[in-house]
Design a protein around this motif. Structure first.
Motif, PDB file in Angstrom:
ATOM      1  N   GLY A  19       6.392  -7.661   0.620  1.00  0.00           N
ATOM      2  CA  GLY A  19       5.388  -8.684   0.382  1.00  0.00           C
ATOM      3  C   GLY A  19       5.597  -9.273  -0.991  1.00  0.00           C
ATOM      4  O   GLY A  19       6.232  -8.657  -1.845  1.00  0.00           O
ATOM      5  N   THR A  20       5.070 -10.483  -1.215  1.00  0.00           N
ATOM      6  CA  THR A  20       5.223 -11.119  -2.526  1.00  0.00           C
ATOM      7  C   THR A  20       3.952 -11.011  -3.361  1.00  0.00           C
ATOM      8  O   THR A  20       3.979 -11.262  -4.556  1.00  0.00           O
ATOM      9  CB  THR A  20       5.618 -12.593  -2.387  1.00  0.00           C
ATOM     10  OG1 THR A  20       4.625 -13.270  -1.628  1.00  0.00           O
ATOM     11  CG2 THR A  20       6.978 -12.724  -1.715  1.00  0.00           C
ATOM     12  N   ILE A  21       2.845 -10.638  -2.733  1.00  0.00           N
ATOM     13  CA  ILE A  21       1.606 -10.375  -3.467  1.00  0.00           C
ATOM     14  C   ILE A  21       1.535  -8.887  -3.801  1.00  0.00           C
ATOM     15  O   ILE A  21       1.128  -8.490  -4.885  1.00  0.00           O
ATOM     16  CB  ILE A  21       0.371 -10.818  -2.657  1.00  0.00           C
ATOM     17  CG1 ILE A  21       0.445 -12.303  -2.313  1.00  0.00           C
ATOM     18  CG2 ILE A  21      -0.918 -10.486  -3.392  1.00  0.00           C
ATOM     19  CD1 ILE A  21       0.493 -13.236  -3.505  1.00  0.00           C
ATOM     20  N   ALA A  22       1.935  -8.060  -2.840  1.00  0.00           N
ATOM     21  CA  ALA A  22       2.008  -6.612  -3.027  1.00  0.00           C
ATOM     22  C   ALA A  22       3.113  -6.064  -2.143  1.00  0.00           C
ATOM     23  O   ALA A  22       3.229  -6.455  -0.982  1.00  0.00           O
ATOM     24  CB  ALA A  22       0.676  -5.961  -2.672  1.00  0.00           C
ATOM     25  N   MET A  23       3.951  -5.181  -2.693  1.00  0.00           N
ATOM     26  CA  MET A  23       5.019  -4.551  -1.927  1.00  0.00           C
ATOM     27  C   MET A  23       4.808  -3.045  -1.972  1.00  0.00           C
ATOM     28  O   MET A  23       4.822  -2.448  -3.044  1.00  0.00           O
ATOM     29  CB  MET A  23       6.396  -4.903  -2.490  1.00  0.00           C
ATOM     30  CG  MET A  23       7.536  -4.263  -1.714  1.00  0.00           C
ATOM     31  SD  MET A  23       9.183  -4.675  -2.343  1.00  0.00           S
ATOM     32  CE  MET A  23       9.410  -6.285  -1.630  1.00  0.00           C
ATOM     33  N   GLY A  24       4.569  -2.468  -0.810  1.00  0.00           N
ATOM     34  CA  GLY A  24       4.359  -1.029  -0.747  1.00  0.00           C
ATOM     35  C   GLY A  24       5.674  -0.292  -0.583  1.00  0.00           C
ATOM     36  O   GLY A  24       6.637  -0.818  -0.033  1.00  0.00           O
ATOM     37  N   TYR A  25       5.702   0.935  -1.080  1.00  0.00           N
ATOM     38  CA  TYR A  25       6.892   1.766  -0.916  1.00  0.00           C
ATOM     39  C   TYR A  25       6.484   3.227  -0.810  1.00  0.00           C
ATOM     40  O   TYR A  25       5.405   3.631  -1.254  1.00  0.00           O
ATOM     41  CB  TYR A  25       7.890   1.570  -2.072  1.00  0.00           C
ATOM     42  CG  TYR A  25       7.488   2.262  -3.342  1.00  0.00           C
ATOM     43  CD1 TYR A  25       7.950   3.547  -3.637  1.00  0.00           C
ATOM     44  CD2 TYR A  25       6.622   1.660  -4.245  1.00  0.00           C
ATOM     45  CE1 TYR A  25       7.568   4.194  -4.804  1.00  0.00           C
ATOM     46  CE2 TYR A  25       6.239   2.304  -5.402  1.00  0.00           C
ATOM     47  CZ  TYR A  25       6.710   3.572  -5.682  1.00  0.00           C
ATOM     48  OH  TYR A  25       6.326   4.217  -6.817  1.00  0.00           O
ATOM     49  N   GLU A  39       7.127  10.358  -3.532  1.00  0.00           N
ATOM     50  CA  GLU A  39       6.209   9.470  -4.234  1.00  0.00           C
ATOM     51  C   GLU A  39       5.955   8.228  -3.394  1.00  0.00           C
ATOM     52  O   GLU A  39       6.701   7.946  -2.448  1.00  0.00           O
ATOM     53  CB  GLU A  39       6.717   9.082  -5.631  1.00  0.00           C
ATOM     54  CG  GLU A  39       7.816   8.044  -5.652  1.00  0.00           C
ATOM     55  CD  GLU A  39       8.168   7.593  -7.065  1.00  0.00           C
ATOM     56  OE1 GLU A  39       8.690   8.416  -7.828  1.00  0.00           O
ATOM     57  OE2 GLU A  39       7.927   6.419  -7.389  1.00  0.00           O
ATOM     58  N   SER A  40       4.922   7.510  -3.761  1.00  0.00           N
ATOM     59  CA  SER A  40       4.625   6.233  -3.107  1.00  0.00           C
ATOM     60  C   SER A  40       3.848   5.372  -4.087  1.00  0.00           C
ATOM     61  O   SER A  40       3.345   5.856  -5.107  1.00  0.00           O
ATOM     62  CB  SER A  40       3.818   6.445  -1.820  1.00  0.00           C
ATOM     63  OG  SER A  40       2.581   7.077  -2.103  1.00  0.00           O
ATOM     64  N   GLY A  41       3.758   4.085  -3.758  1.00  0.00           N
ATOM     65  CA  GLY A  41       3.009   3.198  -4.641  1.00  0.00           C
ATOM     66  C   GLY A  41       3.053   1.769  -4.141  1.00  0.00           C
ATOM     67  O   GLY A  41       3.571   1.483  -3.052  1.00  0.00           O
TER      68      GLY A  41
END
Length: 116
Positions: A19-25, A39-41
């Motif tokens: 995403g360009t507003i928020a990218m999850g991983y 980990e994640s964020g």
């Protein structure tokens, strides 16, 4: 820098929801029998920045995460195209950043549909 898989039973995977507003991983390890959380964020660029600046900020952060976590593979969700094709193209641009970040260190990239 090229990463090397030492043992196929011990694999670290980073998953990306572009995403360009928020990218999850999220990063997990697989030892051949069990998954374990690493980990994640969420990468959140400045919303008031132009799209090119947001994309660059995302690229820098994803590159930092890959360098820190040293995954063997990257899994990326393909954009879902329903009614808003423009949004799908923008998400595709964010997806490409993950591809580039992974490719620079030789990580295999796998693409999955949103339902998968």
């Amino acid at each position: 820098m090229k990463l090397k898989v030492l043992d196929q039973d011990n694999i670290r995977v980073i998953g990306i929801d572009p995403g360009t507003i928020a990218m999850g991983y999220g990063v997990i390890d697989w030892d051949g029998q069990n998954f374990s959380y690493v980990e994640s964020g969420i990468v959140i660029p400045n919303k008031s920045d132009s799209l090119p600046l947001r994309l660059y900020a995302i690229y820098q952060e994803i590159t930092t995460i890959i360098d820190r976590c040293m995954p063997h593979e990257l899994a990326v969700e393909d954009p879902f195209v329903a009614k808003n094709v423009r949004s799908a193209f923008t998400i595709g641009q964010a997806q490409a950043l993950a591809f580039i970040s992974a490719s620079r260190v030789g990580i295999d990239v796998w693409r999955y549909s949103p339902a998968t």
